[in-house]
Motif scaffolding. Structure first.
Motif, PDB file in Angstrom:
ATOM      1  N   PHE A  50      -5.453 -13.997   6.221  1.00  0.00           N
ATOM      2  CA  PHE A  50      -5.709 -15.098   5.281  1.00  0.00           C
ATOM      3  C   PHE A  50      -4.374 -15.498   4.674  1.00  0.00           C
ATOM      4  O   PHE A  50      -3.691 -14.692   4.054  1.00  0.00           O
ATOM      5  N   LYS A  51      -3.985 -16.752   4.914  1.00  0.00           N
ATOM      6  CA  LYS A  51      -2.698 -17.259   4.428  1.00  0.00           C
ATOM      7  C   LYS A  51      -1.554 -16.369   4.906  1.00  0.00           C
ATOM      8  O   LYS A  51      -0.622 -16.067   4.164  1.00  0.00           O
ATOM      9  N   SER A  52      -1.668 -15.931   6.151  1.00  0.00           N
ATOM     10  CA  SER A  52      -0.635 -15.097   6.767  1.00  0.00           C
ATOM     11  C   SER A  52      -0.440 -15.580   8.200  1.00  0.00           C
ATOM     12  O   SER A  52      -1.347 -15.456   9.016  1.00  0.00           O
ATOM     13  N   PRO A  53       0.727 -16.144   8.546  1.00  0.00           N
ATOM     14  CA  PRO A  53       0.907 -16.754   9.863  1.00  0.00           C
ATOM     15  C   PRO A  53       1.073 -15.759  11.006  1.00  0.00           C
ATOM     16  O   PRO A  53       0.914 -16.112  12.167  1.00  0.00           O
ATOM     17  N   HIS A  54       1.397 -14.487  10.693  1.00  0.00           N
ATOM     18  CA  HIS A  54       1.673 -13.489  11.727  1.00  0.00           C
ATOM     19  C   HIS A  54       0.984 -12.189  11.331  1.00  0.00           C
ATOM     20  O   HIS A  54       1.041 -11.766  10.178  1.00  0.00           O
ATOM     21  N   LEU A  55       0.336 -11.544  12.282  1.00  0.00           N
ATOM     22  CA  LEU A  55      -0.379 -10.292  12.019  1.00  0.00           C
ATOM     23  C   LEU A  55       0.552  -9.233  11.445  1.00  0.00           C
ATOM     24  O   LEU A  55       1.590  -8.925  12.013  1.00  0.00           O
ATOM     25  N   GLN A  56       0.129  -8.664  10.322  1.00  0.00           N
ATOM     26  CA  GLN A  56       0.833  -7.546   9.711  1.00  0.00           C
ATOM     27  C   GLN A  56      -0.200  -6.480   9.368  1.00  0.00           C
ATOM     28  O   GLN A  56      -1.076  -6.715   8.534  1.00  0.00           O
ATOM     29  N   ILE A  57      -0.115  -5.334  10.005  1.00  0.00           N
ATOM     30  CA  ILE A  57      -1.001  -4.221   9.682  1.00  0.00           C
ATOM     31  C   ILE A  57      -0.246  -3.315   8.721  1.00  0.00           C
ATOM     32  O   ILE A  57       0.750  -2.687   9.088  1.00  0.00           O
ATOM     33  N   GLN A  58      -0.688  -3.274   7.480  1.00  0.00           N
ATOM     34  CA  GLN A  58      -0.052  -2.457   6.457  1.00  0.00           C
ATOM     35  C   GLN A  58      -0.491  -1.009   6.646  1.00  0.00           C
ATOM     36  O   GLN A  58      -1.683  -0.714   6.789  1.00  0.00           O
ATOM     37  N   LYS A  74      -0.548   3.525  15.403  1.00  0.00           N
ATOM     38  CA  LYS A  74      -1.311   4.033  14.253  1.00  0.00           C
ATOM     39  C   LYS A  74      -1.421   5.558  14.325  1.00  0.00           C
ATOM     40  O   LYS A  74      -1.232   6.257  13.324  1.00  0.00           O
ATOM     41  N   VAL A  75      -1.740   6.058  15.505  1.00  0.00           N
ATOM     42  CA  VAL A  75      -1.869   7.509  15.678  1.00  0.00           C
ATOM     43  C   VAL A  75      -0.531   8.199  15.409  1.00  0.00           C
ATOM     44  O   VAL A  75      -0.470   9.239  14.739  1.00  0.00           O
ATOM     45  N   ALA A  76       0.546   7.614  15.915  1.00  0.00           N
ATOM     46  CA  ALA A  76       1.869   8.207  15.720  1.00  0.00           C
ATOM     47  C   ALA A  76       2.250   8.229  14.240  1.00  0.00           C
ATOM     48  O   ALA A  76       2.802   9.220  13.744  1.00  0.00           O
ATOM     49  N   ILE A  77       1.960   7.160  13.523  1.00  0.00           N
ATOM     50  CA  ILE A  77       2.266   7.094  12.091  1.00  0.00           C
ATOM     51  C   ILE A  77       1.444   8.128  11.330  1.00  0.00           C
ATOM     52  O   ILE A  77       1.940   8.797  10.413  1.00  0.00           O
ATOM     53  N   GLN A  78       0.174   8.277  11.702  1.00  0.00           N
ATOM     54  CA  GLN A  78      -0.671   9.282  11.050  1.00  0.00           C
ATOM     55  C   GLN A  78      -0.107  10.677  11.243  1.00  0.00           C
ATOM     56  O   GLN A  78      -0.082  11.487  10.298  1.00  0.00           O
ATOM     57  N   LYS A  79       0.342  10.984  12.453  1.00  0.00           N
ATOM     58  CA  LYS A  79       0.903  12.312  12.723  1.00  0.00           C
ATOM     59  C   LYS A  79       2.187  12.538  11.920  1.00  0.00           C
ATOM     60  O   LYS A  79       2.407  13.625  11.374  1.00  0.00           O
ATOM     61  N   ALA A  80       3.021  11.509  11.856  1.00  0.00           N
ATOM     62  CA  ALA A  80       4.289  11.637  11.133  1.00  0.00           C
ATOM     63  C   ALA A  80       4.052  11.889   9.647  1.00  0.00           C
ATOM     64  O   ALA A  80       4.701  12.750   9.034  1.00  0.00           O
ATOM     65  N   LEU A  81       3.111  11.169   9.054  1.00  0.00           N
ATOM     66  CA  LEU A  81       2.874  11.302   7.616  1.00  0.00           C
ATOM     67  C   LEU A  81       2.044  12.541   7.289  1.00  0.00           C
ATOM     68  O   LEU A  81       2.134  13.080   6.185  1.00  0.00           O
ATOM     69  N   LYS A  82       1.230  12.989   8.251  1.00  0.00           N
ATOM     70  CA  LYS A  82       0.478  14.226   8.024  1.00  0.00           C
ATOM     71  C   LYS A  82       1.440  15.392   7.806  1.00  0.00           C
ATOM     72  O   LYS A  82       1.172  16.299   7.001  1.00  0.00           O
ATOM     73  N   ALA A  83       2.564  15.356   8.521  1.00  0.00           N
ATOM     74  CA  ALA A  83       3.572  16.401   8.360  1.00  0.00           C
ATOM     75  C   ALA A  83       4.173  16.397   6.960  1.00  0.00           C
ATOM     76  O   ALA A  83       4.757  17.391   6.520  1.00  0.00           O
ATOM     77  N   LYS A  84       4.022  15.270   6.244  1.00  0.00           N
ATOM     78  CA  LYS A  84       4.528  15.155   4.867  1.00  0.00           C
ATOM     79  C   LYS A  84       3.408  15.306   3.842  1.00  0.00           C
ATOM     80  O   LYS A  84       3.596  15.016   2.654  1.00  0.00           O
ATOM     81  N   GLY A  85       2.209  15.726   4.307  1.00  0.00           N
ATOM     82  CA  GLY A  85       1.088  15.896   3.383  1.00  0.00           C
ATOM     83  C   GLY A  85       0.460  14.582   2.958  1.00  0.00           C
ATOM     84  O   GLY A  85      -0.133  14.497   1.874  1.00  0.00           O
ATOM     85  N   GLU A  98      -4.127  -1.901  22.398  1.00  0.00           N
ATOM     86  CA  GLU A  98      -3.969  -0.492  22.752  1.00  0.00           C
ATOM     87  C   GLU A  98      -2.676   0.083  22.176  1.00  0.00           C
ATOM     88  O   GLU A  98      -2.650   1.223  21.699  1.00  0.00           O
ATOM     89  N   GLU A  99      -1.600  -0.712  22.204  1.00  0.00           N
ATOM     90  CA  GLU A  99      -0.341  -0.198  21.662  1.00  0.00           C
ATOM     91  C   GLU A  99      -0.387  -0.123  20.138  1.00  0.00           C
ATOM     92  O   GLU A  99       0.219   0.773  19.539  1.00  0.00           O
ATOM     93  N   VAL A 100      -1.106  -1.041  19.500  1.00  0.00           N
ATOM     94  CA  VAL A 100      -1.312  -0.948  18.054  1.00  0.00           C
ATOM     95  C   VAL A 100      -1.947   0.399  17.710  1.00  0.00           C
ATOM     96  O   VAL A 100      -1.502   1.097  16.783  1.00  0.00           O
ATOM     97  N   GLU A 101      -2.976   0.778  18.459  1.00  0.00           N
ATOM     98  CA  GLU A 101      -3.662   2.039  18.194  1.00  0.00           C
ATOM     99  C   GLU A 101      -2.729   3.231  18.413  1.00  0.00           C
ATOM    100  O   GLU A 101      -2.784   4.210  17.668  1.00  0.00           O
ATOM    101  N   LYS A 102      -1.853   3.155  19.411  1.00  0.00           N
ATOM    102  CA  LYS A 102      -0.910   4.249  19.666  1.00  0.00           C
ATOM    103  C   LYS A 102       0.061   4.392  18.501  1.00  0.00           C
ATOM    104  O   LYS A 102       0.386   5.516  18.080  1.00  0.00           O
TER     105      LYS A 102
END
Length: 528
Positions: A404-412, A383-394, A377-381
């Motif tokens: 895969f071959k990644s020991p820790h979750l990284q959402i790019q 994501k929404v915040a990042i979308q709003k921040a970047l939308k302001a920059k177009g 749930e916090e991941v989704e929050k």
């Protein structure tokens, strides 16, 4: 190319024979010719006027306009209108199929039919069907090389509205049959028609396979029809075209419409077993593949729970040093932008563009599908915040994860100019095809953890228009695939930054870039 059949289906006739056949005659003249008429629900009525109408068709005073197939009665008193309860001709062009069975026409169209309602132990003499009938059909269909085109039942399947629009007539848990749900799940009809409730309900099509775990097969469409000539003018007649599946190319047969949902009966086959275990275990510590049924949770792979309220387990400990666990001394904390209760946002090493950040769990989890509910749930929050921040920059945001071959979750999270939003999907699919990578689109209601087994490697992609794709990784996979696509000249045009190792920055530069993004993000940061 298989030839299409034109078919009409109607709900409960209940003695409205003239209303029905006059309407069919009109439709057939205007839009026909139709090959057949299928009637679900109760066909007969004990009303004297209805009996007189039926007699006029039996003595050929009136004609049934097209071949018509009906189900058996749910009421004992209506059995007298049939010469043989196992199946018979009522009059010319009017055929009673039988109590249950499989019917294959000369065209190759295969229909399964079940008359009446599910029999209750308290009323053994009533018309209807039992588990024995359902199992008999399953055996007949299972021994056939072709599937089922149409399922005709009087009673609704229990739970059909799950994952779809709610019913106006209540809840199918009250009037539906779990045996019909079981049958539908087993034989996978392309169309399923039902009646008896006096309402019209056309459900969204649903899948008959587990995405990425099973071979893609055709969808099922469920349609319930109102009573013939009803005063409320609810739809009671349905026209459709269908080619027998035995004569269709697999690609055409197995097309998945955009609005397809998961199967609504996903737990039907396990209900009895689960309830038995639930009763036996009482309030003991419980965990198995059916735990979601007992907890009321619709997400797969939920963490082990103590029914008495034991708090969730902490995340697993890393096997060695981890560069991304926030408590680890290896973390370069000057890259951290925002810290929540369960996740944090940070700048990556060697970002593709200045608007490129990471969402990471504070604890040690390897993939999205491992995350507990509160972390997800916090991941989704974020994501929404990042979308709003970047939308302001177009900018629009592309999210991707490589488990895969990644020991820790990284959402790019990568910002792309909004004017290029429509190109992103096209470029991803094109470059995936060039590398023989299969990107399967997830249906709107499906969750990643429903389609990827725990521990299996995958690549996950979410586009700005909420389109989501997953690649089930088997064997080799290009580690920089997501960066490679986004760096394409048609998108970010930074092909020299595909590999982050080739994009060195000093610590001072990283501190400045982190501060710059933190300032951009601050108005939308829910943690402040």
């Amino acid at each position: 190319m298989a030839e299409n059949l034109k078919i009409l289906a109607v709900g409960d006739v209940e003695g409205q024979y003239d209303v029905l056949f006059n309407r069919v005659r009109t439709i057939n003249k205007k839009s026909g010719p139709f090959d057949m008429l299928l009637c679900v629900g109760d066909f007969f009525s004990s009303d004297p006027a209805a009996e007189a109408q039926l007699e006029s068709y039996k003595i050929a005073e009136k004609q049934v306009p097209i071949p018509t197939f009906i189900l058996g009665p749910s009421k004992q008193e209506h059995c007298r209108y049939l010469q043989d309860l196992k199946g018979c001709e009522v009059c010319t062009n009017l055929t009673y199929l039988g109590d249950y069975g499989v019917f294959t026409g000369s065209s190759g169209l295969k229909m399964v039919y079940v008359s009446g309602k599910e029999k209750l132990l308290t009323k053994p003499n009533e018309n209807g069907f039992t588990m024995e009938a359902i199992k008999s059909i399953e055996v007949q269909v299972g021994n056939s090389s072709a599937g089922v085109d149409i399922l005709l039942t009087s009673q609704w399947p229990k739970g059909v509205e799950n994952l779809a629009a709610p019913l106006d007539c209540g809840n199918s848990e009250k009037f539906g049959s779990s045996l019909i749900s079981r049958l539908t799940q087993k034989i996978k009809p392309r169309y399923h028609f039902a009646g008896m409730e006096g309402v019209y309900y056309e459900r969204l099509p649903y899948r008959n396979h587990e995405v990425l775990q099973e071979k893609t097969v055709h969808v099922t469409r469920f349609i319930a029809l109102g009573k013939v000539g009803n005063a409320n003018k609810l739809k009671w007649i349905y026209a459709f075209n269908i080619a027998p599946m035995a004569k269709m190319p697999a690609l055409k047969l197995n097309e998945q419409p955009a609005n397809t949902t998961p199967c609504p009966y996903i737990n039907t086959l396990e209900e009895e077993e689960t309830e038995a275990r639930k009763e036996a275990l009482g309030n003991q510590y419980f965990y198995d593949v059916s735990a979601d049924v007992m907890s009321g949770n619709t997400r797969g792979n939920k963490r082990r729970q103590n029914i008495q309220g034991r708090p969730p387990r902490p995340p697993p400990k890393p096997m060695g040093p981890c560069w991304f666990c926030l408590s680890s001394p290896e973390v370069e904390k000057h890259l951290v932008i925002s810290v929540g209760e369960h996740c944090y946002v940070a700048m990556p090493k060697g970002p593709l563009v200045p608007e490129h950040v990471l969402i990471l769990p504070i604890g040690h989890y390897q993939s999205i599908i491992e995350l507990p509910e509160e972390v997800l749930e916090e991941v989704e929050k974020f994501k929404v915040a990042i979308q709003k921040a970047l939308k302001a920059k177009g900018k629009s945001v592309v999210f991707f994860e490589r488990s895969f071959k990644s020991p820790h979750l990284q959402i790019q999270c990568v910002g792309v100019p909004s004017e290029k939003e429509d190109l992103i999907k096209e470029v991803f699919i094109e470059m995936a095809a060039m590398q023989s990578i299969n990107l399967d689109e997830l249906p709107p209601h499906a969750e990643l953890r429903q389609v990827v087994p725990a521990g299996k490697p995958y690549f996950f992609l979410e586009l700005p228009k909420k389109e989501r794709f997953v690649c089930y990784i088997q064997g080799r996979f290009p580690l920089q695939f997501g960066r490679e696509v986004l760096s394409n000249k048609d998108l970010l045009n930074c092909v020299d930054r595909v590999d982050w190792k080739n994009c060195p920055s000093s610590k001072d530069q990283e501190v400045k870039e982190t501060a710059r993004f933190r300032q951009l993000f601050q108005p939308f940061d829910f943690t402040l």
